[in-house]
Design an enzyme around this catalytic site. Sequence first.
Site, PDB file in Angstrom:
ATOM      1  N   SER A   1       0.822  -1.196   0.000  1.00  0.00           N
ATOM      2  CA  SER A   1       0.000   0.000   0.000  1.00  0.00           C
ATOM      3  C   SER A   1       0.867   1.262   0.000  1.00  0.00           C
ATOM      4  O   SER A   1       1.679   1.442  -0.903  1.00  0.00           O
ATOM      5  CB  SER A   1      -0.954  -0.044   1.206  1.00  0.00           C
ATOM      6  OG  SER A   1      -1.971   0.909   1.091  1.00  0.00           O
TER       7      SER A   1
ATOM      8  N   ASP B   1      -8.540  -3.529  -6.884  1.00  0.00           N
ATOM      9  CA  ASP B   1      -7.951  -3.257  -5.576  1.00  0.00           C
ATOM     10  C   ASP B   1      -9.046  -2.803  -4.608  1.00  0.00           C
ATOM     11  O   ASP B   1      -9.717  -1.794  -4.829  1.00  0.00           O
ATOM     12  CB  ASP B   1      -6.874  -2.179  -5.711  1.00  0.00           C
ATOM     13  CG  ASP B   1      -6.117  -1.946  -4.437  1.00  0.00           C
ATOM     14  OD1 ASP B   1      -6.711  -1.380  -3.496  1.00  0.00           O
ATOM     15  OD2 ASP B   1      -4.936  -2.338  -4.359  1.00  0.00           O
TER      16      ASP B   1
ATOM     17  N   HIS C   1      -6.320  -6.308  -1.726  1.00  0.00           N
ATOM     18  CA  HIS C   1      -5.428  -5.145  -1.658  1.00  0.00           C
ATOM     19  C   HIS C   1      -4.008  -5.696  -1.663  1.00  0.00           C
ATOM     20  O   HIS C   1      -3.530  -6.155  -2.683  1.00  0.00           O
ATOM     21  CB  HIS C   1      -5.735  -4.304  -0.429  1.00  0.00           C
ATOM     22  CG  HIS C   1      -4.977  -3.011  -0.364  1.00  0.00           C
ATOM     23  ND1 HIS C   1      -4.690  -2.247  -1.475  1.00  0.00           N
ATOM     24  CD2 HIS C   1      -4.415  -2.347   0.694  1.00  0.00           C
ATOM     25  CE1 HIS C   1      -4.007  -1.172  -1.112  1.00  0.00           C
ATOM     26  NE2 HIS C   1      -3.817  -1.212   0.196  1.00  0.00           N
TER      27      HIS C   1
END
Length: 368
Positions: free
Chosen positions: A133, A245, A308
């Site tokens: 991330s 995502d 994710h």
Amino acid sequence: VCLDGSPPAYYLRRRNSPNWLLFLRGGGVCYGDSKERSCLSRSTSELGSSQQMSEQISLNFGIFSISKKNNPDFWNWNHVVITYCDGGSYLGDVEKPTRYLYYRGRKIWNYTIRNLLQKGMKHANQVLLSGCSVGATATAVYCNDFKQLLPHATVKCLMDGGLFVNLPDITGNYSLQSIFDITVREHNITLGIERNYVPTNAAYKVNIQCFIIIIMKDILFQQLFPPYILPSIKQPMFLLNSAYDTWQIRNILLYPTAEWRPCVLNSSSCHPRQLQILQGFRSSFLTNISPAFEKEKWGFFINSCFHHCQGDNQYLLLEVLLSSLYWQTILEAIGNWMYERQKKVILVDFLSWPNNPTCVTYFEDTWL
């Protein structure tokens, strides 16, 4: 220091190996007195204070597995997990505290890497810098400079779930752009753009550095989006991401609403219009990152499941092992790229969601 002024920290698992795997944790960004992203509330948690962190963590899955069978390429590497406690993607650089909070992500990065070099990393043969991330964003920003600290080692970088795209939500607003803009300004994230992101053919490029900084101030947020980061990276990079995502769909495209929750949990509950919107996001996502496919010695694993970060997620491990229609798992693809067993590793799921039968019906409980 972290947001609360406590010292930064990292977790280290030493192995009898000259190779090092570094991982920058993610955790979103924070700024000001934002109700949802308040840095003050973070400063009392492990996302803002080393005093709230556990002395040990259990890490034995995905790319961190110490099983030679499950993780043959990285099982015996030295494993380092760098904690995320600055709220600014490891990039902030504010000298004086603001409202008793410290925005010093860049100093945390510099101090941590110097410390690891002293602990033996300076003698490494191979090093893989990775992140999840916003940790992946920092990985991209620091990748070039990191190699300069290890001139005799093979250095590569891996972005996991960090390919944020600047797209409008279903109301037409660019919500993520606003989030990044505020974060960049409050954390004073400027150095990366001044050194790496001024286009060489820009009409405004002049020799007066101050003038460049003034002009770029209004578009500093762009440095957190792939089209502006990726062209500047000289080191080999592996991009691991879902074309759906979950963080971006929830925070950019849809926002949490009861209307959408049944659809993302069960594709049979989706209306045709909802499927059209999701497929449009996938198409725009692939278009945004497509220029990177031309870069030499880069690797790609882009699947079509709601996820994710994936490389270190134990709950998705079984699915990840099945989700590639190219008959390579994520770990196999990363290993083939790292050791250059294949000339080119570009694995993009040609099926759109929900047509990939290997995707489990998984979505974060925090959707609502």
